[in-house]
Design a protein around this motif. Structure first.
Motif, PDB file in Angstrom:
ATOM      1  N   TYR A  58       2.057  -2.155  -6.672  1.00  0.00           N
ATOM      2  CA  TYR A  58       1.936  -1.123  -5.548  1.00  0.00           C
ATOM      3  C   TYR A  58       0.395  -0.600  -6.000  1.00  0.00           C
ATOM      4  N   GLU A  78      -0.039   4.145   0.644  1.00  0.00           N
ATOM      5  CA  GLU A  78      -0.590   5.317   1.449  1.00  0.00           C
ATOM      6  C   GLU A  78       0.100   4.946   2.820  1.00  0.00           C
ATOM      7  N   CYS A 119      -6.992   2.369   3.378  1.00  0.00           N
ATOM      8  CA  CYS A 119      -6.672   3.662   2.823  1.00  0.00           C
ATOM      9  C   CYS A 119      -7.501   4.156   1.597  1.00  0.00           C
ATOM     10  N   VAL A 177      -3.347   0.672  -3.209  1.00  0.00           N
ATOM     11  CA  VAL A 177      -3.937   1.424  -1.993  1.00  0.00           C
ATOM     12  C   VAL A 177      -4.918   0.237  -1.419  1.00  0.00           C
ATOM     13  N   CYS A 178      -4.605  -0.099   0.008  1.00  0.00           N
ATOM     14  CA  CYS A 178      -5.405  -1.148   0.568  1.00  0.00           C
ATOM     15  C   CYS A 178      -6.577  -0.594   0.990  1.00  0.00           C
ATOM     16  N   CYS A 186       1.019  -1.115   0.017  1.00  0.00           N
ATOM     17  CA  CYS A 186      -0.079   0.113  -0.004  1.00  0.00           C
ATOM     18  C   CYS A 186       0.848   1.100   0.067  1.00  0.00           C
TER      19      CYS A 186
END
Length: 144
Positions: free
Chosen positions: A129, A97, A135, A131-132, A95
Motif C-alpha cells: 500500500y 488515495e 495522488c 500513494v501513486c 494506491c
C-alpha cells in the motif's frame, strides 16, 4: 474480468441479471479501482434512491464468491474491484488515495519463506500500500 464476462458468469451460474447488479458491475468497469460498498452505494443513489447498503453488500459478497470481484482490506474497510483474472501468479501495489492498482510480476514469498519444511503452501496474498504519483502531494502530475 470485464463487464461482459461478469454478466455471462452470472447467467451461467443461474443468477438473474437485475438492473442493480448490472449497475454495480458497470461501476467497477468504469472505475477500474478498489471501491468500498459505501462508495458503490453512493454511485448508485441517483438511479436507485431507496437502495440499501445491505443490497449492495449482498451483491458484492455474491460477486466475490463467484470470482467476479476480489477484495482487500485497508484502514478497516473492505474494498472491492473487478477480479484481475489471468492464470499467472502475481501480486499488487495499491494506491490508498485513489484505489488504483498495479501488478507486481515477482513473488516476494520466495525470498521471505522459500519452501518451508513439512508444510504445503496452498495460497497467499501480498499487497503493498502507498500513494501513486498522481495522488502524491508535490508531484507534477498530482490531481490535488
Amino acid at each position: 474480468m470485464n463487464l461482459q464476462k461478469a454478466l455471462d458468469l452470472l447467467k451461467e451460474k443461474g443468477y438473474k441479471n437485475t438492473g442493480k447488479r448490472e449497475t454495480i458491475l458497470n461501476i467497477f468497469a468504469e472505475q477500474q479501482r478498489y471501491l468500498t460498498a459505501k462508495e458503490v452505494l453512493d454511485l448508485m443513489q441517483a438511479d436507485f434512491p431507496g437502495l440499501s447498503f445491505d443490497t449492495v453488500y449482498r451483491n458484492l459478497a455474491l460477486f466475490e464468491e463467484l470470482g467476479i470481484v476480489e477484495a482487500t482490506e485497508w484502514n478497516g474497510e473492505r474494498r472491492y474491484r473487478f477480479h484481475c483474472g489471468g492464470e499467472h501468479h502475481h501480486h499488487h501495489i495499491i494506491c490508498t488515495e485513489c484505489g488504483r492498482t498495479r501488478t507486481i510480476h515477482l513473488c516476494p514469498m520466495n525470498a521471505i519463506l522459500g519452501n518451508p519444511e513439512n508444510f504445503a503452501i496452498t495460497g497467499h496474498k501480498f499487497e503493498i500500500y502507498g500513494v501513486c504519483s498522481d495522488c502524491a502531494p508535490g508531484t507534477s502530475s498530482a490531481r490535488h
